[in-house]
Design a protein around this motif. Structure first.
Motif, short mmCIF file in Angstrom:
data_model
loop_
_atom_site.label_atom_id
_atom_site.label_comp_id
_atom_site.label_asym_id
_atom_site.label_seq_id
_atom_site.Cartn_x
_atom_site.Cartn_y
_atom_site.Cartn_z
N UNK A 193 27.50 50.67 42.98
CA UNK A 193 27.56 49.40 43.70
C UNK A 193 27.47 48.22 42.75
N UNK A 194 26.57 48.31 41.78
CA UNK A 194 26.42 47.22 40.82
C UNK A 194 27.69 47.02 40.00
N UNK A 195 28.28 48.12 39.54
CA UNK A 195 29.50 48.03 38.73
C UNK A 195 30.66 47.49 39.56
N UNK A 196 30.79 47.96 40.81
CA UNK A 196 31.89 47.49 41.65
C UNK A 196 31.72 46.03 42.02
N UNK A 197 30.50 45.62 42.33
CA UNK A 197 30.27 44.21 42.66
C UNK A 197 30.73 43.32 41.52
N UNK A 198 30.39 43.71 40.28
CA UNK A 198 30.75 42.89 39.13
C UNK A 198 32.25 42.93 38.87
N UNK A 199 32.83 44.12 38.88
CA UNK A 199 34.25 44.25 38.54
C UNK A 199 35.15 43.59 39.58
N UNK A 200 34.83 43.75 40.86
CA UNK A 200 35.68 43.17 41.90
C UNK A 200 35.45 41.67 42.05
N UNK A 201 34.28 41.20 41.64
CA UNK A 201 34.01 39.76 41.69
C UNK A 201 34.66 39.03 40.51
N UNK A 202 34.44 39.55 39.31
CA UNK A 202 34.90 38.85 38.10
C UNK A 202 36.25 39.33 37.60
N UNK A 203 36.62 40.56 37.92
CA UNK A 203 37.90 41.09 37.46
C UNK A 203 37.91 41.39 35.97
N UNK A 204 39.04 41.86 35.49
CA UNK A 204 39.29 42.11 34.08
C UNK A 204 40.64 41.47 33.74
N UNK A 205 40.68 40.69 32.69
CA UNK A 205 41.88 39.92 32.37
C UNK A 205 43.02 40.82 31.92
N UNK A 206 44.27 40.43 32.24
CA UNK A 206 45.44 41.21 31.81
C UNK A 206 45.54 41.37 30.30
N UNK A 207 44.96 40.42 29.55
CA UNK A 207 45.03 40.49 28.10
C UNK A 207 44.35 41.71 27.51
N UNK A 208 43.52 42.41 28.32
CA UNK A 208 42.84 43.61 27.84
C UNK A 208 43.74 44.84 27.86
N UNK A 209 44.87 44.75 28.55
CA UNK A 209 45.70 45.93 28.81
C UNK A 209 46.23 46.59 27.55
N UNK A 210 46.47 45.82 26.48
CA UNK A 210 47.03 46.39 25.27
C UNK A 210 45.97 46.99 24.34
N UNK A 211 44.70 46.72 24.59
CA UNK A 211 43.66 47.17 23.67
C UNK A 211 43.55 48.69 23.56
#
Length: 295
Positions: free
Chosen positions: A204-222
């Motif tokens: 729940x804690x991880x989902x709350x953070x990830x769905x609230x703040x998201x992850x930027x597309x710029x991370x996709x190539x890492x």
């Protein structure tokens, strides 16, 4: 038989199928998130930061891909002095400048937070360990003590399975698909923990953070990149280092920890014998990290 499902049971579960106790069972609620701040850096990227503790020494903590302050705080729970936690670009409330990004960009984030906080010691987990390696390749004497937790990649790209799992997480978060995010995040938990109160609280804690703040597309190539052109670039690092690896972890192969420890002139290597040790060997891990950093 226990199984994973999302969304969680409405009464707080977890529940089990088949005969057995059927009363609602709730886990301890997650602690409220602490108040963080956005700090400006010399390279123009504002980063989310949390400072805890007091006095010297100062230790900076760098998280893994898709993780953040909440997942690195437990590693510093017994570390003395000030502890500086932050979110890399594209995570949490930190800025997401136009991508694509490289490990050099992440190393700049780490260096800026360390410099602003006066950190003399560093902890890097997974992606954070890679960023720390990249920083040390340019500034081998920057820190006095180093901890590398589950290093994932050095000078050889990740395997296809690891890249796919990270891509799945980024895609699920981008699509705001709670069920898909939960399925990927649940793989971070040992099977015995996934359908327990502690496991549900973590999800729940991880989902709350990830769905609230998201992850930027710029991370996709890492996931396709490496932090070092050649691991021999770390030969000039003279600080004592603790390298922690694990057998059987697909995202963080044990041979990467072996190679990193061999490349660092003053490294101690400890390899746990099965994944999920952060849950099953929590006291040992906490003591191992704090004893080294407090030494």
């Amino acid at each position: 038989m226990r199984g994973f499902r999302w969304p969680p049971p409405p009464d707080g579960g977890p529940r089990t199928w088949g005969p057995g106790p059927g009363a609602p069972r709730t886990g301890r609620p997650a602690l409220p998130e602490p108040e963080t701040e956005l700090v400006a850096t010399p390279h123009g990227v504002r980063l989310e930061r949390l400072v805890t503790g007091a006095g010297d020494p100062v230790t900076v903590f760098a998280h893994g891909l898709g993780n953040g302050i909440a997942t690195t705080r437990p590693f510093g729970s017994a570390v003395t002095g000030r502890r500086v936690f932050f979110q890399f670009r594209g995570h949490g409330r930190s800025d997401a400048p136009p991508g694509p990004w490289t490990y050099l960009d992440l190393a700049r984030d780490l260096r800026a937070v360390a410099d602003l906080g006066g950190a003399t010691r560093a902890f890097g987990a997974s992606l954070g360990a890679g960023a720390l390696c990249r920083l040390l390749a340019d500034s081998p004497d920057r820190f006095e003590r180093l901890v590398f937790f589950l290093p994932a990649v050095l000078d050889t790209p990740r395997g296809p399975d690891a890249r796919q799992r990270l891509t799945d997480l980024l895609d699920a978060v981008s699509g705001q698909d709670a069920s898909a995010v939960a399925e990927v995040v649940s793989l971070e938990l040992p099977p015995a923990v996934r359908n327990t109160p502690a496991g549900w609280a973590y999800l729940r804690q991880r989902l709350d953070q990830l769905l609230r703040d998201g992850l930027a597309p710029g991370l996709a190539d890492l996931p396709e990149q490496v932090p070092l052109g050649d691991v021999s670039a770390l030969a000039a690092v003279t600080a004592p280092a603790l390298v922690i690896g694990c057998v059987g972890d697909d995202l963080h192969p044990a041979h990467v920890a072996d190679e990193l420890a061999a490349a660092l002139p003053h490294a101690t290597l400890h390899v746990y014998d099965r994944p999920g040790f952060a849950w099953t060997e929590r006291a040992d891990l906490r003591e191992r990290i704090s004893t080294f950093l407090n030494g």
